[in-house]
Every structure is written in structure tokens, then in C-alpha cells.
Motif scaffolding. Structure first.
Motif, PDB file in Angstrom:
ATOM      1  N   VAL A 183      29.035  38.245  52.056  1.00 58.65           N
ATOM      2  CA  VAL A 183      30.224  38.620  52.826  1.00 58.65           C
ATOM      3  C   VAL A 183      29.840  39.588  53.942  1.00 58.65           C
ATOM      4  O   VAL A 183      30.280  39.447  55.088  1.00 58.65           O
ATOM      5  CB  VAL A 183      31.314  39.228  51.911  1.00 58.65           C
ATOM      6  N   PRO A 195      36.233  41.991  44.972  1.00 53.61           N
ATOM      7  CA  PRO A 195      36.260  40.677  45.608  1.00 53.61           C
ATOM      8  C   PRO A 195      37.571  39.962  45.315  1.00 53.61           C
ATOM      9  O   PRO A 195      38.269  40.287  44.357  1.00 53.61           O
ATOM     10  CB  PRO A 195      35.075  39.953  44.969  1.00 53.61           C
ATOM     11  N   PHE A 220      32.712  27.037  52.513  1.00 55.20           N
ATOM     12  CA  PHE A 220      33.709  27.570  51.588  1.00 55.20           C
ATOM     13  C   PHE A 220      34.995  26.755  51.651  1.00 55.20           C
ATOM     14  O   PHE A 220      35.713  26.664  50.671  1.00 55.20           O
ATOM     15  CB  PHE A 220      33.981  29.049  51.870  1.00 55.20           C
ATOM     16  N   SER A 234      31.511  33.772  39.484  1.00 55.98           N
ATOM     17  CA  SER A 234      30.974  34.774  40.401  1.00 55.98           C
ATOM     18  C   SER A 234      29.677  34.279  41.030  1.00 55.98           C
ATOM     19  O   SER A 234      28.924  33.527  40.444  1.00 55.98           O
ATOM     20  CB  SER A 234      30.742  36.088  39.660  1.00 55.98           C
ATOM     21  N   VAL A 235      29.445  34.733  42.230  1.00 55.57           N
ATOM     22  CA  VAL A 235      28.229  34.419  42.950  1.00 55.57           C
ATOM     23  C   VAL A 235      27.364  35.669  42.916  1.00 55.57           C
ATOM     24  O   VAL A 235      27.859  36.777  43.175  1.00 55.57           O
ATOM     25  CB  VAL A 235      28.540  34.019  44.412  1.00 55.57           C
ATOM     26  N   LEU A 242      37.001  35.576  53.595  1.00 53.95           N
ATOM     27  CA  LEU A 242      35.682  35.321  54.175  1.00 53.95           C
ATOM     28  C   LEU A 242      35.716  35.416  55.699  1.00 53.95           C
ATOM     29  O   LEU A 242      34.727  35.786  56.318  1.00 53.95           O
ATOM     30  CB  LEU A 242      35.166  33.958  53.724  1.00 53.95           C
ATOM     31  N   ARG A 248      41.308  33.203  49.803  1.00 51.21           N
ATOM     32  CA  ARG A 248      39.834  33.256  49.692  1.00 51.21           C
ATOM     33  C   ARG A 248      39.186  32.939  51.041  1.00 51.21           C
ATOM     34  O   ARG A 248      38.252  33.620  51.471  1.00 51.21           O
ATOM     35  CB  ARG A 248      39.341  32.298  48.615  1.00 51.21           C
ATOM     36  N   ASP A 280      37.988  34.630  42.137  1.00 45.01           N
ATOM     37  CA  ASP A 280      37.352  33.365  42.430  1.00 45.01           C
ATOM     38  C   ASP A 280      37.320  32.509  41.175  1.00 45.01           C
ATOM     39  O   ASP A 280      36.578  32.807  40.246  1.00 45.01           O
ATOM     40  CB  ASP A 280      35.929  33.620  42.929  1.00 45.01           C
ATOM     41  N   HIS A 290      25.132  37.185  44.693  1.00 48.30           N
ATOM     42  CA  HIS A 290      24.994  38.101  45.829  1.00 48.30           C
ATOM     43  C   HIS A 290      26.211  38.055  46.749  1.00 48.30           C
ATOM     44  O   HIS A 290      26.085  38.107  47.976  1.00 48.30           O
ATOM     45  CB  HIS A 290      23.731  37.769  46.622  1.00 48.30           C
ATOM     46  N   ARG A 291      27.375  37.993  46.177  1.00 46.71           N
ATOM     47  CA  ARG A 291      28.605  37.841  46.959  1.00 46.71           C
ATOM     48  C   ARG A 291      28.767  38.917  48.032  1.00 46.71           C
ATOM     49  O   ARG A 291      29.077  38.620  49.175  1.00 46.71           O
ATOM     50  CB  ARG A 291      29.824  37.868  46.039  1.00 46.71           C
ATOM     51  N   GLN A 292      28.573  40.161  47.681  1.00 47.10           N
ATOM     52  CA  GLN A 292      28.778  41.245  48.654  1.00 47.10           C
ATOM     53  C   GLN A 292      27.801  41.136  49.821  1.00 47.10           C
ATOM     54  O   GLN A 292      28.180  41.373  50.963  1.00 47.10           O
ATOM     55  CB  GLN A 292      28.666  42.622  47.986  1.00 47.10           C
TER      56      GLN A 292
END
Length: 169
Positions: free
Chosen positions: A107, A92, A126, A99-100, A28, A24, A95, A102-104
Motif C-alpha cells: 500500500v 487495513p 485488485f 491477509s497478505v 488502494l 477495498r 479483506d 506485506h500489505r502495508q
């Protein structure tokens, strides 16, 4: 008589326990699942060569994180090619923390930052390292970590908020 190597002194257990968190973190840092796995393997290979000494350290995972950051920076210097954007089919990294939203976007915004700034933010938010631990991992001063953190967060805010949201703040 078996041709296998003698006991691994806990290295295998260490890898099994830390693989997910390290991948992970590497994702990132690199923005690509394949590169992330390659990065973790490269760092673990370096760690395995020195495992007798590393295993006696207070936090062997900190040694691996430092090896990952140094290796990622070295790869980036050697490649000198532009980043490849994620495809809609790229998923992704799993995780376990949920989930987050606005992950994309996060990143993608992280990938626009210079390597050291990205490493500071990834390790801080992180990797949950202190400023002192980050400074040690990156071989810089705590003041440098603080300034890179501040500037990095400012850049991320600028990319992740709309103009209307910025005027309200």
C-alpha cells in the motif's frame, strides 16, 4: 401515506452487494480508510443520480469504478498536498480473501506512484479488470494501460525487493 421515495429500482441492493469491494478498491487508490469511504460515497452519489441509465448497463459496477478513479484524480489535483503516511494504529480494510504478508509495504509503495499508474495497477490486480476495461475506465488507449502497468510494476519491484534480491533476478 409514507414520505419515503418510491422503489429504488435495485440501487440499495447494488450498494449493499458492492460496498465492501468498492471500499477495498478505494482504499488502494487513496491509502486512507476515511478517504476511501468518502470516495465510494461520492461515486455512488453520482451513480444514484443516473441510476435509471446505469442499472441498464451490462456492468454497472464498471461505471462506479470509473467514477471513483475520476473523483480520486480530481480530489488529488485539487488538494495538491503530500500524502499522509499510515499510522501504526491505522488498520487495513477488512479483506475476505485473507491477509497478505506485506500489505502495508504494498500500500505504501502504491501511494508513491502517480495517480494514473496507481489506478491501472489497482484496477488490474485488485479490481481484476482486463486491459481493455481499464482503458475504457480511464479514457485512454490499451497501449497506455500496458505501458503504465509495466512501468508501475517495475517501480513496485524496485521498492519491494532488497538490493540482493534484485541482483539475483
Amino acid at each position: 401515506m409514507s414520505s419515503q421515495a418510491p422503489a429504488d429500482d435495485g440501487f440499495r441492493a447494488f450498494v449493499e452487494q458492492q460496498w465492501g469491494p468498492l471500499v477495498r478498491l478505494a482504499y488502494l487508490l487513496t491509502g486512507d480508510r476515511g478517504h476511501a469511504e468518502d470516495l465510494v460515497q461520492a461515486a455512488l452519489e453520482k451513480t444514484h443520480r443516473r441510476w435509471g441509465r446505469v442499472a441498464r448497463m451490462e456492468a454497472p459496477v464498471a461505471y462506479v469504478r470509473k467514477a471513483m478513479v475520476n473523483t480520486a484524480t480530481s480530489w488529488r489535483r485539487r488538494r495538491r498536498v503530500s500524502e499522509v503516511p499510515l499510522l501504526a494504529t491505522d488498520g487495513p480494510v477488512p479483506d475476505p480473501y485473507g491477509s497478505v504478508e506485506h500489505r502495508q509495504q504494498v500500500v505504501a509503495a502504491l501511494r508513491t506512484l502517480p495517480p494514473r499508474m496507481r489506478a491501472v495497477l489497482v484496477l488490474r490486480y485488485f479490481g481484476d479488470l482486463s486491459e481493455a476495461e481499464i482503458a475504457e475506465a480511464l479514457g485512454c488507449s490499451v497501449g497506455t494501460v500496458k505501458s503504465q502497468n509495466s512501468r508501475g510494476l517495475e517501480r513496485l519491484r524496485a521498492q519491494l525487493t532488497t538490493p540482493l534480491e534484485r541482483t539475483r533476478a
